[in-house]
Design an enzyme around this catalytic site. Sequence first.
Site, PDB file in Angstrom:
ATOM      1  N   GLU A 103      46.846  40.735  51.535  1.00 32.01           N
ATOM      2  CA  GLU A 103      46.673  39.401  52.290  1.00 32.01           C
ATOM      3  C   GLU A 103      47.967  38.851  52.861  1.00 32.01           C
ATOM      4  O   GLU A 103      48.886  38.607  52.263  1.00 32.01           O
ATOM      5  CB  GLU A 103      45.992  38.593  51.056  1.00 32.01           C
ATOM      6  CG  GLU A 103      44.736  39.120  50.648  1.00 32.01           C
ATOM      7  CD  GLU A 103      44.580  38.575  49.168  1.00 32.01           C
ATOM      8  OE1 GLU A 103      44.999  37.417  48.943  1.00 32.01           O
ATOM      9  OE2 GLU A 103      43.902  39.193  48.414  1.00 32.01           O
ATOM     10  N   GLU A 161      40.763  42.016  46.374  1.00 32.32           N
ATOM     11  CA  GLU A 161      41.738  42.591  45.760  1.00 32.32           C
ATOM     12  C   GLU A 161      41.363  43.901  45.213  1.00 32.32           C
ATOM     13  O   GLU A 161      42.001  44.889  45.193  1.00 32.32           O
ATOM     14  CB  GLU A 161      42.310  41.629  44.274  1.00 32.32           C
ATOM     15  CG  GLU A 161      43.458  40.688  44.695  1.00 32.32           C
ATOM     16  CD  GLU A 161      42.589  39.389  45.278  1.00 32.32           C
ATOM     17  OE1 GLU A 161      41.251  39.524  45.399  1.00 32.32           O
ATOM     18  OE2 GLU A 161      43.163  38.728  46.128  1.00 32.32           O
ATOM     19  N   ALA A 201      50.663  38.529  40.331  1.00 35.13           N
ATOM     20  CA  ALA A 201      49.901  39.285  39.039  1.00 35.13           C
ATOM     21  C   ALA A 201      48.576  38.759  38.521  1.00 35.13           C
ATOM     22  O   ALA A 201      47.985  39.707  38.175  1.00 35.13           O
ATOM     23  CB  ALA A 201      51.151  39.268  38.173  1.00 35.13           C
ATOM     24  N   ASP A 202      48.486  37.374  38.684  1.00 37.09           N
ATOM     25  CA  ASP A 202      47.295  36.883  38.206  1.00 37.09           C
ATOM     26  C   ASP A 202      45.916  37.445  38.933  1.00 37.09           C
ATOM     27  O   ASP A 202      44.939  37.755  38.403  1.00 37.09           O
ATOM     28  CB  ASP A 202      47.354  35.365  38.274  1.00 37.09           C
ATOM     29  CG  ASP A 202      48.499  34.923  37.813  1.00 37.09           C
ATOM     30  OD1 ASP A 202      48.699  34.187  36.564  1.00 37.09           O
ATOM     31  OD2 ASP A 202      49.642  34.866  38.528  1.00 37.09           O
ATOM     32  N   HIS A 231      48.922  31.169  37.732  1.00 36.67           N
ATOM     33  CA  HIS A 231      49.693  31.399  38.942  1.00 36.67           C
ATOM     34  C   HIS A 231      51.182  31.640  38.048  1.00 36.67           C
ATOM     35  O   HIS A 231      52.136  31.593  38.939  1.00 36.67           O
ATOM     36  CB  HIS A 231      49.965  30.425  40.030  1.00 36.67           C
ATOM     37  CG  HIS A 231      48.674  30.355  40.982  1.00 36.67           C
ATOM     38  ND1 HIS A 231      47.527  29.733  40.378  1.00 36.67           N
ATOM     39  CD2 HIS A 231      48.467  30.723  42.153  1.00 36.67           C
ATOM     40  CE1 HIS A 231      46.771  29.771  41.452  1.00 36.67           C
ATOM     41  NE2 HIS A 231      47.178  30.414  42.711  1.00 36.67           N
TER      42      HIS A 231
END
Lengths: 322, 331
Positions: A29, A59, A83-84, A128
């Site tokens: 993105e 994702e 990573a979240d 986050h």
Amino acid sequence: MSRMTYAEAARTALAEAMRADPRVWCVGEDLGRGGVFGQYKGLREEFGPDRVSDAPISEAGIMGAAFGAAMVGTRPVVEMRFADFALCATDELVNQVAKARFMFGGQSRAPMVIRKPMGMWRSSAAQHSQSLESWYAHIPGLVVAVPSTPQDNYTMMHAALAADDPVVYMEHKNIWALEGDVDVGEPYDWGTARRRHAGDDLTLVCWSDTANVAERAAATLAAEGIGADVLDLRTLWPWDRDGVLDSVARTGRLLVAHESVGAGGFGGEVVATVCQHAFDALRAPPRRLAAPRSLIPYAPNLEDRLRVTEDMIVAAAREMCA
Amino acid sequence: MSRPNYDRDRGLALLTMMERIRAFERTAEQAAVRDQLVLGAIHLSIGQEAVAAGLVGALRRDDLMVSTHRGHGHTLAKGADPAAMMKELLGRQGGCCGGKGGSMHIADFGVGMLGANGVVSANITIGAGAAHGVKLLGDDRIVVDIFGDGAINRGPFLEGLNWAAVFGLPVLFVCEDNEWSATTRTADMTAGDGAGARARAIGLPVEVVDGNDAEAVADVARSLVARVRDSRAPAFLHARTFRQGGHTYFDPASYRSADDTAARIASDDPIDRQRAALGAAGVADADLDRLRSDAEAEMAAALEAAKAAPFPDADQTFTDVQDIGAPEAAA
Ligand SMILES: Cc1ncc(C[n+]2csc(CCOP(=O)(O)OP(=O)(O)O)c2C)c(N)n1
């Protein structure tokens, strides 16, 4: 030797690899405008929209599609943004990417670099800020990289791009702007720790941004006459078992420090390995410093209660060496 | 009833492939039930063979395919060796995946079959990605991306179709609609007008076909494959068929009426229909029977070959995991 930030170092390595190998491309993105942290800045201009590709906010789609493209012979760099959010693509990573080569009896490879910016930076709260590196160390098939310096973000990005295995590449969000000297010719072997500080009194195992914290703590300890042997693992799989065991054989003490939650974390693996293979060398019980098993809050005073700080490392080391 | 300009050779090729798929699966079922040699679950596509046969006849050998847990027919049709497939089902050396994948991960990259998948819907984005790779590499292959009707209720359906449309990728999505999602009637758990309507909403051209009519599947596949190849853009086929057996070979399907199932099989079996079409075109019953017995003999031989093959070397447990940090044979 050139001076670069942590973000620039990875970007430079990526650009060099893309120049050298037309099969390397990036997808995620907002990459067309340089990515959310500027890690891709200028790459679209040089390599065009097909090789520095935007993506829908999908994702699972990004990971699945990149995997399909890897199986036909391209070498994708997959940007997960945080990573979240990469958790939305966990099935694709764990059930598909990590397993394809094995399940298909060696017919396929998934040469992918999967970037998952990790870690706490100020007030980003529970969705986050996470450090989930130990999850991926648990998955056979994956390589897990957690670089902590501009030098390593350059060298290890190159190594990841050259690898034929899927590499989960977790950069720490707090240090994008960290500057350092980068020797572009420095060799790198997977699974080797970097000795960030040498000492004979205590082995201090760490990775990611905690390695920077540990190095500062080691300087304080040195001034007090405590020699910390700081080993920045740099990768959790493979990890430098022999380097840690050799160090503990010398120091007789093991302190592991990491930002992620302690319970079930990779620090436990390090401690268990040392207990199993170097028990007789131990002069003090091994210790872990890690986040308590709570969720990452927004308010700065609350957030701080989960951090592993320089002071905590210094205090623990003092106690162990007393 | 005979069609004008009926292509007998194609009709025979379709029947041959359907007979081979059915014989393969009946043989595999025997190997599981009677011989206890197939130890894992297998999902049979008996009654759905026309989709595999019709589709793959329209593909080139170098075109690519991804499939599902119910993928024996697709894999065989794509050109995989049935003995290697049978060895895989028995977990033997010489299996397509060296005995490490089994039925649900069957794959033969040599014929462009990039894998069945044990995770429902997951192959949809992977197939779109294979087409993305083909686009980046700049050749003219296409990808056929096959999934069941149940798969349209997972996110990868949306993400994969949108991806292919946005990036303009050469992929033909095929919803092989056998009406069932394991033990649940898919219609009971699916809102709206189903697969085709969802694909249309994303802007894909959609065709719906009677998936038990091999000739009709072959016709529509020929036109869609050509369209995808020429336009380098995705298209969607909704093939309506029927799962004649249980979800797995050991599922008696007691949740549905056995009489209804028997009536469906009697009136709408794709192999019976194709035999009838060929009979009407003047092919003798004896010739049709020979196709069947040849297929059965071929698959019996495949099973014998599989039985004779040894299990994989024990160290295979630790190979092809990864190069960097490869596992040692101890925890
Ligand atoms: C993500 C996921 N959820 C559930 C399952 C269990 N499962 C295997 S096959 C199946 C039914 C799938 O139905 P459909 O997609 O229509 O394919 P069919 O079995 O009819 O060929 C289910 C629920 C699975 N394998 N993967």
